[in-house]
Write a protein that holds these residues in place. Sequence first.
Motif, PDB file in Angstrom:
ATOM      1  N   GLY A  90       0.804  -1.214   0.000  1.00 61.38           N
ATOM      2  CA  GLY A  90       0.000   0.000   0.000  1.00 61.38           C
ATOM      3  C   GLY A  90       0.837   1.264   0.000  1.00 61.38           C
ATOM      4  N   PRO A  91       0.210   2.396   0.324  1.00 59.28           N
ATOM      5  CA  PRO A  91       0.923   3.682   0.279  1.00 59.28           C
ATOM      6  C   PRO A  91       2.119   3.710   1.223  1.00 59.28           C
ATOM      7  CG  PRO A  91      -1.451   4.018   0.506  1.00 59.28           C
ATOM      8  CD  PRO A  91      -1.195   2.559   0.720  1.00 59.28           C
ATOM      9  N   TYR A  92       3.250   4.213   0.718  1.00 55.71           N
ATOM     10  CA  TYR A  92       4.460   4.329   1.530  1.00 55.71           C
ATOM     11  C   TYR A  92       4.523   5.721   2.147  1.00 55.71           C
ATOM     12  CZ  TYR A  92       9.389   4.523   2.827  1.00 55.71           C
ATOM     13  OH  TYR A  92      10.562   4.662   3.530  1.00 55.71           O
ATOM     14  N   GLY A  93       4.869   5.788   3.418  1.00 50.73           N
ATOM     15  CA  GLY A  93       5.028   7.075   4.086  1.00 50.73           C
ATOM     16  C   GLY A  93       4.097   7.211   5.269  1.00 50.73           C
ATOM     17  N   GLN A 193      10.351  -5.387  -1.234  1.00 53.74           N
ATOM     18  CA  GLN A 193      11.197  -4.435  -0.511  1.00 53.74           C
ATOM     19  C   GLN A 193      11.587  -3.221  -1.356  1.00 53.74           C
ATOM     20  OE1 GLN A 193      11.503  -4.835   2.600  1.00 53.74           O
ATOM     21  NE2 GLN A 193      11.027  -7.004   2.855  1.00 53.74           N
ATOM     22  N   MET A 194      11.333  -3.298  -2.662  1.00 53.32           N
ATOM     23  CA  MET A 194      11.684  -2.185  -3.545  1.00 53.32           C
ATOM     24  C   MET A 194      10.533  -1.173  -3.573  1.00 53.32           C
ATOM     25  SD  MET A 194      13.897  -0.730  -5.437  1.00 53.32           S
ATOM     26  CE  MET A 194      15.110  -2.040  -5.630  1.00 53.32           C
ATOM     27  N   ILE A 195      10.774   0.035  -3.082  1.00 52.13           N
ATOM     28  CA  ILE A 195       9.758   1.070  -3.010  1.00 52.13           C
ATOM     29  C   ILE A 195       9.997   2.074  -4.136  1.00 52.13           C
ATOM     30  CG2 ILE A 195       8.624   2.766  -1.540  1.00 52.13           C
ATOM     31  CD1 ILE A 195       8.617  -0.131  -0.468  1.00 52.13           C
ATOM     32  N   PRO A 196       9.023   2.219  -5.056  1.00 45.85           N
ATOM     33  CA  PRO A 196       9.198   3.162  -6.160  1.00 45.85           C
ATOM     34  C   PRO A 196       9.536   4.568  -5.658  1.00 45.85           C
ATOM     35  CG  PRO A 196       7.277   1.782  -6.542  1.00 45.85           C
ATOM     36  CD  PRO A 196       7.741   1.490  -5.143  1.00 45.85           C
ATOM     37  N   GLY A 197      10.568   5.139  -6.219  1.00 44.66           N
ATOM     38  CA  GLY A 197      10.957   6.478  -5.841  1.00 44.66           C
ATOM     39  C   GLY A 197      11.765   6.560  -4.559  1.00 44.66           C
ATOM     40  N   VAL A 198      11.920   5.445  -3.867  1.00 42.40           N
ATOM     41  CA  VAL A 198      12.648   5.427  -2.604  1.00 42.40           C
ATOM     42  C   VAL A 198      13.869   4.520  -2.693  1.00 42.40           C
ATOM     43  CG1 VAL A 198      12.526   4.859  -0.137  1.00 42.40           C
ATOM     44  CG2 VAL A 198      10.564   5.923  -1.275  1.00 42.40           C
ATOM     45  N   GLY A 199      13.674   3.346  -3.271  1.00 41.62           N
ATOM     46  CA  GLY A 199      14.744   2.363  -3.377  1.00 41.62           C
ATOM     47  C   GLY A 199      14.450   1.136  -2.536  1.00 41.62           C
TER      48      GLY A 199
END
Length: 246
Positions: A90-93, A193-199
């Motif tokens: 889901g949404p990261y942050g 574990q790969m978060i788009p825009g984060v790494g």
Amino acid sequence: MATLIVTGGSRGIGAAVARLGAQRGYAVAVNYASNAAAAEATVRAIHDAGGVAEAFQGDVAAEADVCALFEAAERLGPLAALVNSAGIVGPYGRLDEADVDGLRRTVEINVMGSILCCREAVKRLSTRHGGTGGAIVNLGSMAAELGSPGEFVTYAASKGAIDSLTIGLAREVAKEGVRVNAVRPGLIDTDIQMIPGVGSRLDKFATSPPIGRPGTAEETAEAILWLLSDAASYVTGAVLNVSGGR
């Protein structure tokens, strides 16, 4: 041949469960939502190793898709086991920055998807419905204990629901020949574990487990297949951490 349904079986832990399940003698129904190529790759790997598998598209958050999946999978053989591996982070942050559509989708897939699949499995496995018993393993997460602040609070909450689902359903169907358990993976080296825009989160957390490294999808699959097996015949309602001590 007895059938194992693996939701989210096209990648990561789900794909590892599908491959190991086939090695252990199951005909495997590999469910996927949209990545047909990945699902077919999992099926092909099983076939190449001499196993039986077929890919089945379906959104676990949609009741019609879930019912169709269980009905179609029966052509492989009678249902014996279900692994609820489908899920999204889901949404990261931060929660106060998340959009409602992402929040809703996380709950629909992770919670409602598992509930619907459990319902359909019990209808087929339970002696109350004429079944001969079987086993269900739900995929939780250590996030349910850790909370994932600043990253995935909604995901953590959805996985807390999986713990409750597992314990309650296990007690509900214990006398009907159905065992229900959960595995809570910790930091596992998969593409989740790969978060788009984060790494990759592995860059930050790889050595955080007390054991000193991330786990693998295959290590998680071994725990899941044990819970499905007769070796775990007296285990139900358990929530097993596969987290390297994290």
